[in-house]
Design a protein around this motif. Sequence first.
Motif, PDB file in Angstrom:
ATOM      1  N   GLU A  33       0.824  -1.206   0.000  1.00 53.68           N
ATOM      2  CA  GLU A  33       0.000   0.000   0.000  1.00 53.68           C
ATOM      3  C   GLU A  33       0.859   1.258   0.000  1.00 53.68           C
ATOM      4  O   GLU A  33       0.571   2.231  -0.719  1.00 53.68           O
TER       5      GLU A  33
ATOM      6  N   ARG B 110       2.281   1.682  -3.437  1.00 47.87           N
ATOM      7  CA  ARG B 110       1.243   2.140  -4.357  1.00 47.87           C
ATOM      8  C   ARG B 110       1.018   3.648  -4.214  1.00 47.87           C
ATOM      9  O   ARG B 110       0.880   4.365  -5.207  1.00 47.87           O
ATOM     10  N   ARG B 111       1.013   4.119  -2.969  1.00 46.14           N
ATOM     11  CA  ARG B 111       0.801   5.538  -2.717  1.00 46.14           C
ATOM     12  C   ARG B 111       1.980   6.372  -3.219  1.00 46.14           C
ATOM     13  O   ARG B 111       1.795   7.472  -3.745  1.00 46.14           O
TER      14      ARG B 111
ATOM     15  N   SER C 111      -4.402   1.781   5.819  1.00 48.83           N
ATOM     16  CA  SER C 111      -5.541   2.179   4.999  1.00 48.83           C
ATOM     17  C   SER C 111      -6.057   1.037   4.138  1.00 48.83           C
ATOM     18  O   SER C 111      -7.136   1.145   3.535  1.00 48.83           O
ATOM     19  N   ILE C 112      -5.297  -0.062   4.065  1.00 52.66           N
ATOM     20  CA  ILE C 112      -5.784  -1.220   3.303  1.00 52.66           C
ATOM     21  C   ILE C 112      -7.084  -1.751   3.898  1.00 52.66           C
ATOM     22  O   ILE C 112      -7.880  -2.381   3.202  1.00 52.66           O
TER      23      ILE C 112
ATOM     24  N   ARG D 271      -9.535  -0.075   4.708  1.00 46.28           N
ATOM     25  CA  ARG D 271     -10.640   0.687   4.129  1.00 46.28           C
ATOM     26  C   ARG D 271     -10.676   0.542   2.609  1.00 46.28           C
ATOM     27  O   ARG D 271     -11.494   1.168   1.941  1.00 46.28           O
ATOM     28  N   SER D 272      -9.789  -0.286   2.088  1.00 47.01           N
ATOM     29  CA  SER D 272      -9.714  -0.471   0.643  1.00 47.01           C
ATOM     30  C   SER D 272     -10.874  -1.329   0.140  1.00 47.01           C
ATOM     31  O   SER D 272     -11.310  -2.265   0.822  1.00 47.01           O
TER      32      SER D 272
ATOM     33  N   ILE E 270     -10.293  -5.127   0.321  1.00 50.30           N
ATOM     34  CA  ILE E 270      -9.986  -5.784   1.591  1.00 50.30           C
ATOM     35  C   ILE E 270     -10.542  -7.206   1.671  1.00 50.30           C
ATOM     36  O   ILE E 270      -9.885  -8.102   2.195  1.00 50.30           O
TER      37      ILE E 270
ATOM     38  N   LEU F 291      -4.723  -5.328  -4.805  1.00 54.50           N
ATOM     39  CA  LEU F 291      -4.715  -4.033  -4.111  1.00 54.50           C
ATOM     40  C   LEU F 291      -4.759  -2.883  -5.112  1.00 54.50           C
ATOM     41  O   LEU F 291      -5.402  -1.864  -4.882  1.00 54.50           O
ATOM     42  N   ASP F 292      -4.122  -3.082  -6.250  1.00 52.58           N
ATOM     43  CA  ASP F 292      -4.045  -2.038  -7.272  1.00 52.58           C
ATOM     44  C   ASP F 292      -5.322  -1.946  -8.106  1.00 52.58           C
ATOM     45  O   ASP F 292      -5.776  -0.856  -8.443  1.00 52.58           O
TER      46      ASP F 292
ATOM     47  N   HIS G 190      -8.350  -3.971  -7.579  1.00 56.18           N
ATOM     48  CA  HIS G 190      -9.600  -4.340  -6.913  1.00 56.18           C
ATOM     49  C   HIS G 190     -10.341  -5.462  -7.617  1.00 56.18           C
ATOM     50  O   HIS G 190     -11.571  -5.469  -7.682  1.00 56.18           O
TER      51      HIS G 190
END
Length: 205
Positions: free
Chosen positions: A92, A95-96, A110-111, A113-114, A117, A197-198, A200
């Motif tokens: 994460e 990625r940011r 923050s993952i 809230r992804s 998840i 993660l990137d 979804h």
Amino acid sequence: MGTKKIARTTFFRASLPEVRTINTTDLIDALKMGISDFNKRPTHYIFLCITYPILMIIIARIYAGYDVLPMVFPVIAGSTLLGPFAACGMYELSRRMEKGMDYHWTRCFSIFRSPAILGILALGAALGVLFLAWLFSAQWLYSIYFEDSIPESISAFMSQIFTTTPGWTLIIVGCGVGFVFSVMALAISVVSFPFILDHHVDPMT
């Protein structure tokens, strides 16, 4: 009926990502970008890397407290099977960084809230099953060579493992079985966690 079947097949194929062949240049580029991410905020990654093994040692100590000393090494070594799941916080942050977003170390959480998840948890559960299978295998191998004997002390256990033929056989066979489990974990997770993660996507994709 036939039209619906073709439509479903076409949709399924269209939903899958394109699998491209990578070469040595791609691997070198990935390594360079990983080092670049680390250099931007080394303390973040050191913190996460230290926290993970500390938790595993605590778990191993709990096992030792219940007189299952032979399982301490399998717990610590097998914890690497869960490493890709534990590394999601690092993914994460990377990625940011790539997207020019805030990458303070707290952002690794923050993952949770992804939108991805649930998929991440599903993949983590798959690695968890693999980890439990490894522990059962390790216990089974130990019982084959030493039956149900429990070492009286750490020194006795070390002597049992390193000074006897069954002990060395257990080391060799156990590492071989562990290698199979690690390859399975790599195959499941090397791309899937960062990709989900990137983008979804669902875990099956």
